[in-house]
Design an enzyme around this catalytic site. Structure first.
Site, PDB file in Angstrom:
ATOM      1  N   TYR A  46       0.863  -1.176   0.000  1.00 17.82           N
ATOM      2  CA  TYR A  46       0.000   0.000   0.000  1.00 17.82           C
ATOM      3  C   TYR A  46       0.903   1.231   0.000  1.00 17.82           C
ATOM      4  CZ  TYR A  46      -3.837  -3.095   1.522  1.00 17.82           C
ATOM      5  OH  TYR A  46      -4.781  -4.088   1.633  1.00 17.82           O
TER       6      TYR A  46
ATOM      7  N   PHE B 190     -14.481  -5.573   0.766  1.00 18.25           N
ATOM      8  CA  PHE B 190     -15.540  -4.977  -0.053  1.00 18.25           C
ATOM      9  C   PHE B 190     -16.899  -5.063   0.641  1.00 18.25           C
ATOM     10  CE2 PHE B 190     -13.085  -6.209  -4.167  1.00 18.25           C
ATOM     11  CZ  PHE B 190     -12.227  -5.142  -3.992  1.00 18.25           C
TER      12      PHE B 190
ATOM     13  N   GLY C 293     -19.065  -3.529  -1.800  1.00 21.35           N
ATOM     14  CA  GLY C 293     -18.634  -3.680  -3.185  1.00 21.35           C
ATOM     15  C   GLY C 293     -19.508  -4.632  -3.966  1.00 21.35           C
ATOM     16  N   GLY C 294     -19.828  -4.259  -5.215  1.00 19.73           N
ATOM     17  CA  GLY C 294     -20.570  -5.137  -6.101  1.00 19.73           C
ATOM     18  C   GLY C 294     -22.072  -5.061  -5.975  1.00 19.73           C
TER      19      GLY C 294
ATOM     20  N   PRO D   8     -27.595  -1.157  -8.508  1.00 18.23           N
ATOM     21  CA  PRO D   8     -28.371   0.019  -8.094  1.00 18.23           C
ATOM     22  C   PRO D   8     -29.623  -0.349  -7.298  1.00 18.23           C
ATOM     23  CG  PRO D   8     -27.591   0.295 -10.333  1.00 18.23           C
ATOM     24  CD  PRO D   8     -27.260  -1.119  -9.942  1.00 18.23           C
TER      25      PRO D   8
END
Length: 296
Positions: free
Chosen positions: A64, A213, A216-217, A220
């Protein structure tokens, strides 16, 4: 009064008991996890506030930045509190363009462990995750050679415990056959639940599952449904998503990251949020709606 990490309960990483809400340090680097942050003093302040609020599990990696987050962690917290568990990951490197090619050769893994030790200011790392290739989904392949290298580093005393990241159940089983695994770090959240059987299997074995996440994914439609639940509960979608993870299984250990003390404190609020059967049922239904959008 701000909620502290103690409210989230505890789980073990090997011989280390940690609160189930920790802190993920990836966002402390600059844009696209490259270079320094715009506000280094702010990054230091977030880490110190996290520890003040009972966070005793920090997830990081020397790639990172590279090196940036580990150097900030050292500046903020060294000498480290005895109860603080630092978890890092190896298995990739950074290019000047910001790409993440795999780095799974024995010499690369050894150098990565030494880089983490040097930049964190440690003699041994509490947990090192072997991160396997693939952005959000594991790619089925043997991890025997890199796992054997990591096991050798453990025997040398440089690594206390071993975890694996971005792995299938078959890869986990292969790793566990080489050396004890104390945690699995995979993509998992309210709507991305392919690992449900693995979460439950690890819980039975007393092994931590660390989801990444957490938002995440989502499609809508799924995001809108989560926002509606959050409005009903008068909180944020992130807080609801984290609270659902805490309620899902006692072996889930969370590592939400942020550059903001305000958001850090909001994330910890999820530890005190109790979701009843109605809320849990409504949230479980969200996972079956729409088609995930990988860009969300």
């Amino acid at each position: 009064m701000t909620t502290t990490a103690e409210k989230s309960g505890q789980f073990t990483l090997g011989d280390r008991a940690v609160h189930r809400i920790g802190y993920g340090a990836m966002q402390l680097a600059g844009p696209h996890v490259m270079g320094p942050p715009a506000d280094r003093d702010g990054a230091v302040a977030v880490l110190r506030r996290a520890v003040e609020l009972g966070v005793d599990h920090i997830d990081t990696s020397d790639y990172y930045g590279p090196h940036v987050t580990n150097e900030i962690i050292r500046e903020a917290l060294h000498p480290y509190p005895e109860q603080l568990t630092i978890v890092t990951k190896i298995g990739a490197r950074r290019t000047p363009e910001g790409e993440w090619p795999e780095a799974l050769g024995a010499d690369e893994l050894r150098q990565a462990v030494h880089d983490n030790l040097d930049h964190l200011g440690l003699d041994a790392i509490d947990v090192v995750n072997l991160r396997m290739p693939g952005f959000a989904e594991p790619v089925q392949r043997s991890l025997a050679e890199p796992m054997e290298t990591l096991a050798a580093l453990q025997q040398e005393g440089l690594v206390k415990h071993i975890g694996v990241s971005n792995v299938t159940p078959q890869m986990f089983a292969e790793a566990q056959g080489i050396a004890p695994v104390v945690c699995v770090q995979n993509h998992y959240n309210l709507v991305h639940r392919a690992d449900d059987p693995l979460v439950d299997a690890l819980a039975r074995e007393g092994i931590a599952y660390v989801p990444f996440f957490p938002l995440g994914g989502f499609s809508p439609i799924q995001s809108a449904a989560l926002e509606q639940v959050a409005r009903t509960l008068e909180t944020t979608p992130m807080e609801v998503a984290l609270a659902w993870l805490l309620a899902r299984s006692p072996n889930l250990v969370l590592i939400p990251g942020t550059r903001s003390i305000e958001h850090l404190e909001q994330n910890l609020e999820s530890a005190a949020r109790v979701l009843g059967p109605v809320e849990m049922a409504e949230l479980d239904r969200i996972g079956g709606t729409g088609t995930p959008d990988p860009d969300l």
